[in-house]
Design a protein around this motif. Structure first.
Motif, PDB file in Angstrom:
ATOM      1  N   LEU A  36       0.839  -1.195   0.000  1.00 22.10           N
ATOM      2  CA  LEU A  36       0.000   0.000   0.000  1.00 22.10           C
ATOM      3  C   LEU A  36       0.875   1.246   0.000  1.00 22.10           C
ATOM      4  CD1 LEU A  36      -2.787  -1.019   2.558  1.00 22.10           C
ATOM      5  CD2 LEU A  36      -2.915  -0.976   0.069  1.00 22.10           C
ATOM      6  N   PRO A  37       0.491   2.282  -0.765  1.00 20.14           N
ATOM      7  CA  PRO A  37      -0.634   2.249  -1.719  1.00 20.14           C
ATOM      8  C   PRO A  37      -0.345   1.270  -2.851  1.00 20.14           C
ATOM      9  CG  PRO A  37       0.672   4.218  -2.032  1.00 20.14           C
ATOM     10  CD  PRO A  37       1.199   3.574  -0.790  1.00 20.14           C
ATOM     11  N   GLN A  66      -7.280   5.638  -9.883  1.00 18.73           N
ATOM     12  CA  GLN A  66      -6.951   5.058  -8.588  1.00 18.73           C
ATOM     13  C   GLN A  66      -7.458   6.008  -7.522  1.00 18.73           C
ATOM     14  OE1 GLN A  66      -3.071   3.280  -8.164  1.00 18.73           O
ATOM     15  NE2 GLN A  66      -2.835   3.991  -6.067  1.00 18.73           N
ATOM     16  N   ARG A  67      -8.340   5.505  -6.645  1.00 18.36           N
ATOM     17  CA  ARG A  67      -8.969   6.342  -5.628  1.00 18.36           C
ATOM     18  C   ARG A  67      -8.810   5.678  -4.259  1.00 18.36           C
ATOM     19  NH1 ARG A  67      -8.939   9.007  -9.618  1.00 18.36           N
ATOM     20  NH2 ARG A  67     -10.701   9.961 -10.731  1.00 18.36           N
ATOM     21  N   GLU A  68      -8.473   6.452  -3.260  1.00 19.16           N
ATOM     22  CA  GLU A  68      -8.455   5.962  -1.880  1.00 19.16           C
ATOM     23  C   GLU A  68      -9.781   6.319  -1.226  1.00 19.16           C
ATOM     24  OE1 GLU A  68      -5.652   6.043   2.137  1.00 19.16           O
ATOM     25  OE2 GLU A  68      -5.346   7.536   0.545  1.00 19.16           O
ATOM     26  N   THR A  69     -10.413   5.352  -0.551  1.00 18.75           N
ATOM     27  CA  THR A  69     -11.694   5.573   0.107  1.00 18.75           C
ATOM     28  C   THR A  69     -11.576   5.181   1.572  1.00 18.75           C
ATOM     29  OG1 THR A  69     -12.703   3.375  -0.134  1.00 18.75           O
ATOM     30  CG2 THR A  69     -12.717   4.816  -2.077  1.00 18.75           C
ATOM     31  N   GLY A  72     -10.648   1.468   1.721  1.00 24.09           N
ATOM     32  CA  GLY A  72      -9.384   1.014   1.146  1.00 24.09           C
ATOM     33  C   GLY A  72      -9.060   1.730  -0.140  1.00 24.09           C
ATOM     34  N   TRP A  73      -8.869   0.946  -1.217  1.00 24.68           N
ATOM     35  CA  TRP A  73      -8.473   1.502  -2.508  1.00 24.68           C
ATOM     36  C   TRP A  73      -9.336   0.915  -3.605  1.00 24.68           C
ATOM     37  CZ3 TRP A  73      -4.386   5.049  -2.980  1.00 24.68           C
ATOM     38  CH2 TRP A  73      -3.662   5.257  -1.822  1.00 24.68           C
ATOM     39  N   ALA A  97      -8.076  -2.045   3.492  1.00 26.01           N
ATOM     40  CA  ALA A  97      -7.049  -1.237   4.148  1.00 26.01           C
ATOM     41  C   ALA A  97      -5.825  -2.052   4.530  1.00 26.01           C
ATOM     42  CB  ALA A  97      -7.639  -0.563   5.389  1.00 26.01           C
ATOM     43  N   TYR A 468     -17.932   4.692  -5.474  1.00 22.43           N
ATOM     44  CA  TYR A 468     -16.562   4.389  -5.879  1.00 22.43           C
ATOM     45  C   TYR A 468     -16.465   3.021  -6.540  1.00 22.43           C
ATOM     46  CZ  TYR A 468     -14.212   8.273  -3.428  1.00 22.43           C
ATOM     47  OH  TYR A 468     -13.751   9.499  -3.035  1.00 22.43           O
TER      48      TYR A 468
END
Length: 609
Positions: A36-37, A66-69, A72-73, A97, A468
Motif C-alpha cells: 500500500l498504496p 486510482q482512488r483511496e476511500t 481502502g483503494w 485497508a 466508488y
C-alpha cells in the motif's frame, strides 16, 4: 425530446452492439495481499494470475483511475491490445485497508485469436466529416479495438462537443470503411428528457424550493409566471452564507477551489459579482439562479467532507446556471473536462435545489468512478444516487414533503412542466426495465429504506463507498452486493440484516437468494426437525445439533457470508451434530440446513473474533 437520454442512446433507436460477450461476474480472488498504496505493476500481475488468458491474447492493462476511500483503494484498468484500448474492456479491483484484494469486477472481452486487420481510414478526415455532420465545435478521436466472435476489428471512438449544447456524442466508426457502427449520448440529463481565497459572503436563496418548504404542490401557492417575483416568495427565501468566494479586482466572485460559475452556452448571462459580498437578488434576475447553484452545491460538498470524503473533486467544476434555453439540465463529461449546465425553460432549473443537487451528484459519480457509466442498469444506478442525495438533503432539514423530488421544477405537467419523481416508490425491481429513471427510483427507494434502519450518517457513507465501486454495465444486484461488501469492510457487516431487508423487499436481491432469509428466517422444514446452534456469537468455532431428521437423504449445511456468497458447503452430514473451527472474519453469517428435496432452515450466526 424533453429531459431524456443518458448514457445509452437506446431510447433514440440506436445503441452500441454487443461486440463480444464480456465477463461481468463479481469474483472473489484467492488470498492476495498487495503493498500500500497499491502499485499498478503488482496489481496487474495479480489480475493476470486470475485471468491467464489475458496474456495468451497478448492483452495489456492500463491504469485508468486510482482512488483511496474509507474502505481502502479502488483501481480501474482498461484492457488493451498493442497499446490500444479494447472498447469497454475494463476491470476494477477493490482492495481493503490491509492490502487484500476483496473483489475483482471484470468487464473483459475474451475473443478468438486471429490476424488483426490494419487501420485504413484517416483519423483527421473522419474528424472533419463528423464535425460537419454534427455541427460540432470540436471532435476528439482515438483508435480502439472492437472484440467480436471473429477477433479484433479496428475502429475510431470519436467524442463530439458543442459548448452549451445538449448533446455530446460518443460515436464509433469502422477503422477500415469509416462507416458509423453505433453511438450514444454522453450527457447525463436530469429526467425525461486550492490556491483560491476562502472568502465569505451572503445571499438569498430558496432552501431547497418554495413548494417543499410550504408543503404545497405547484400551482397551489406558487407558479413560475415567466419568472415573476410575486411578493409571496419573500416568505420562503432564506438569507445564507456563501463560502469559498474569490475576491479579485475589487469584486467578490462565484468561483472557488471546487466549482466556478462561467458562461458556457445558452442565453448570455455572465455570472454576477458583488463589491460587498452580498448577493441579494429576486428570482426574476439571473443572479438568483447563480447563488442558488453556488450555495447548494457547496452545502453538499461540505456534507460529503463531513462524511470523510474531502477529496472527491479531481478538478474545479465549471457550471453555467443558464446553459440551456429549454427545460433541461445536464452533466457533460467532455472527454475528462466535465461541466454542468442548467436550463431556463418553464421554472428555471437552478431555482430548484433538487435539480441542482441531482445534476451535481452525476459529477460526483464521474469523479469517483470515471468512464464507467455505460449500460442500462448502470445508468439507473447513477440516477438513483442523484435522487438519493437530493432526497436526504430535504429529509435532514425535517421537511415533510422530502420524498417528492423536483416539486417546484416538476410535478406540474398539467401546467406545461413534467411529472417529477418520488424517492420512496414501492415499485419492485424489474430486470427487463429499460427506463433508467424508473430503475433509479427503485434503487433510491431501497437506499432510503435502508437508511431508516442503518442510520443517516452510516448509510450515507456506505452509499458514497458504493459510488466508488461502480463499473461498466454493472447490474443492480451486483451493486447491492458491493454495498454489502462496503459494510463488511467499514462496519464488520453490522448492517447486513437491514441492508438485505431493503434490497430483498425492493426485489433487487432475488427472493431465491439465501441471504434474503435473513429478513424473516422462514423455515420450510417440518416442525418435527429442531436445530440448536451454539455458541452464537462465536469466534469461528461452533456446533450445530439437530433432532427429528427422519428422511432417507442426509442433510446438507451451507455457510454464506454477508454478501450472499457461499463460502462452505458440507454434504452428507451424519449423526445428529456437526462441529467445526473456521477462520472467519468478524461479521454476520448465514447457516442453511436441510436438503433440496426436504426444505431448508436458516440460522443467523455472528462471528466476533
Amino acid at each position: 425530446m424533453r429531459r431524456f437520454i443518458l448514457g445509452f442512446s437506446l431510447l433514440l433507436g440506436t445503441c452500441f452492439p454487443l461486440w463480444s460477450q464480456p465477463v461481468t461476474d463479481l469474483l472473489s480472488p484467492q488470498e492476495v495481499y498487495l503493498s500500500l498504496p497499491p502499485a499498478a505493476p503488482e496489481v496487474i500481475r495479480a489480475v493476470k494470475a486470475a485471468y491467464p488468458w489475458l496474456d495468451q491474447q497478448q492483452n495489456g492493462l492500463r491504469l485508468i483511475s486510482q482512488r483511496e476511500t474509507a474502505a481502502g483503494w479502488v483501481l480501474n484498468f482498461s484492457q488493451e491490445f498493442q497499446d490500444l484500448p479494447i472498447h469497454e474492456g475494463q476491470i476494477k479491483l477493490l482492495i481493503d485497508a490491509q492490502g487484500k484484494i476483496r473483489r475483482l469486477i471484470p468487464h473483459l472481452h475474451r475473443y478468438p485469436l486471429s490476424s488483426v486487420p490494419p487501420f485504413s481510414q484517416n483519423e483527421s478526415l473522419l474528424k472533419t466529416r463528423l464535425a460537419v455532420q454534427e455541427s460540432a465545435e470540436e471532435v476528439v478521436g482515438a483508435k480502439v479495438w472492437l472484440a467480436d466472435d471473429k477477433g479484433l476489428h479496428p475502429a475510431y471512438r470519436m467524442h463530439t462537443f458543442s459548448q452549451g449544447g445538449s448533446e455530446s456524442w460518443e460515436v464509433l466508426l469502422d477503422g477500415i470503411t469509416g462507416q458509423e457502427l453505433g453511438r450514444h449520448n454522453r450527457v447525463s440529463h436530469l429526467h425525461h428528457a486550492s490556491a483560491m481565497a476562502d472568502t465569505s459572503g451572503r445571499a438569498r436563496v430558496f432552501n431547497p424550493n418554495p413548494c417543499k418548504v410550504a408543503g404545497v404542490g405547484y400551482g397551489e401557492l406558487f407558479a413560475d409566471s415567466a419568472d415573476y417575483h410575486d411578493p409571496i416568495f419573500e416568505n420562503f427565501i432564506d438569507t445564507v452564507t456563501l463560502t469559498h468566494l474569490t475576491f479579485e479586482n475589487g469584486q467578490f466572485r462565484l468561483k472557488g477551489p471546487y466549482i466556478r460559475l462561467e458562461e458556457r452556452g445558452g442565453p448570455q448571462a455572465a455570472p454576477v459579482s458583488s463589491p460587498s459580498g452580498d448577493f441579494f437578488f429576486n428570482r426574476d434576475t439571473s443572479g438568483f439562479e447563480d447563488v442558488m447553484v453556488y450555495y447548494h452545491i457547496h452545502q453538499m460538498i461540505a456534507y460529503l467532507d463531513s462524511l470523510g470524503y474531502p477529496n472527491i473533486h479531481q478538478s474545479v467544476l465549471p457550471i453555467d446556471p443558464h446553459g440551456f434555453t429549454g427545460d433541461n439540465s445536464a452533466f457533460v463529461t467532455n472527454s475528462g473536462n466535465p461541466y454542468l449546465l442548467y436550463g431556463i425553460g418553464f421554472v428555471d432549473d437552478a431555482e430548484d435545489a433538487d435539480v441542482i443537487l441531482h445534476e451535481y451528484i452525476h459529477a460526483v459519480s464521474y469523479f469517483v468512478a470515471p468512464e464507467t457509466n455505460a449500460g442500462i442498469q448502470r445508468g439507473g444506478l447513477d440516477e438513483g444516487f442523484g435522487d438519493y442525495f437530493t432526497a436526504i438533503y430535504s429529509k435532514d432539514k425535517g421537511l415533510a414533503d422530502w420524498a417528492t423530488l423536483f416539486n417546484w421544477d416538476g410535478h406540474n405537467a398539467a401546467f406545461g412542466g413534467w411529472n417529477g419523481r418520488i424517492a420512496n416508490t414501492t415499485q419492485l425491481f424489474d430486470p427487463s426495465e429499460l427506463n433508467i429513471y424508473k430503475l433509479g427510483a427503485v434503487w433510491c427507494s431501497a437506499l432510503i429504506h435502508a437508511r431508516e434502519e442503518v442510520g443517516a450518517t452510516t448509510m450515507d457513507k456506505l452509499v458514497v463507498e458504493n459510488m466508488y465501486q461502480m463499473q461498466i454495465n454493472l447490474s443492480m444486484e451486483s451493486a447491492a452486493r458491493l454495498l454489502l461488501l462496503a459494510d463488511t469492510l467499514t462496519n464488520a457487516s453490522a448492517n447486513s440484516e437491514a441492508l438485505h431487508r431493503a434490497f430483498c423487499d425492493q426485489g433487487i436481491l432475488p427472493l431465491s437468494d439465501p441471504m434474503c432469509a435473513v429478513v424473516s428466517l422462514p423455515s420450510e422444514l417440518p416442525k418435527s426437525v429442531s436445530l440448536l446452534l451454539f455458541p452464537n456469537p462465536n469466534e469461528g468455532s461452533f456446533q450445530l445439533q439437530w433432532e427429528g431428521w427422519d428422511f432417507p437423504e442426509a442433510p446438507t449445511l451451507e455457510l454464506f457470508n454477508s454478501q450472499g456468497q457461499l463460502i462452505r458447503r458440507m454434504d452428507q452430514l451424519q449423526g445428529q451434530d456437526f462441529q467445526t473451527q473456521l477462520n472467519l472474519s468478524r461479521g454476520l453469517y448465514l447457516l442453511r440446513f436441510g436438503h433440496e428435496n426436504r426444505g431448508w432452515h436458516t440460522e443467523k450466526m455472528l462471528v466476533q473474533p
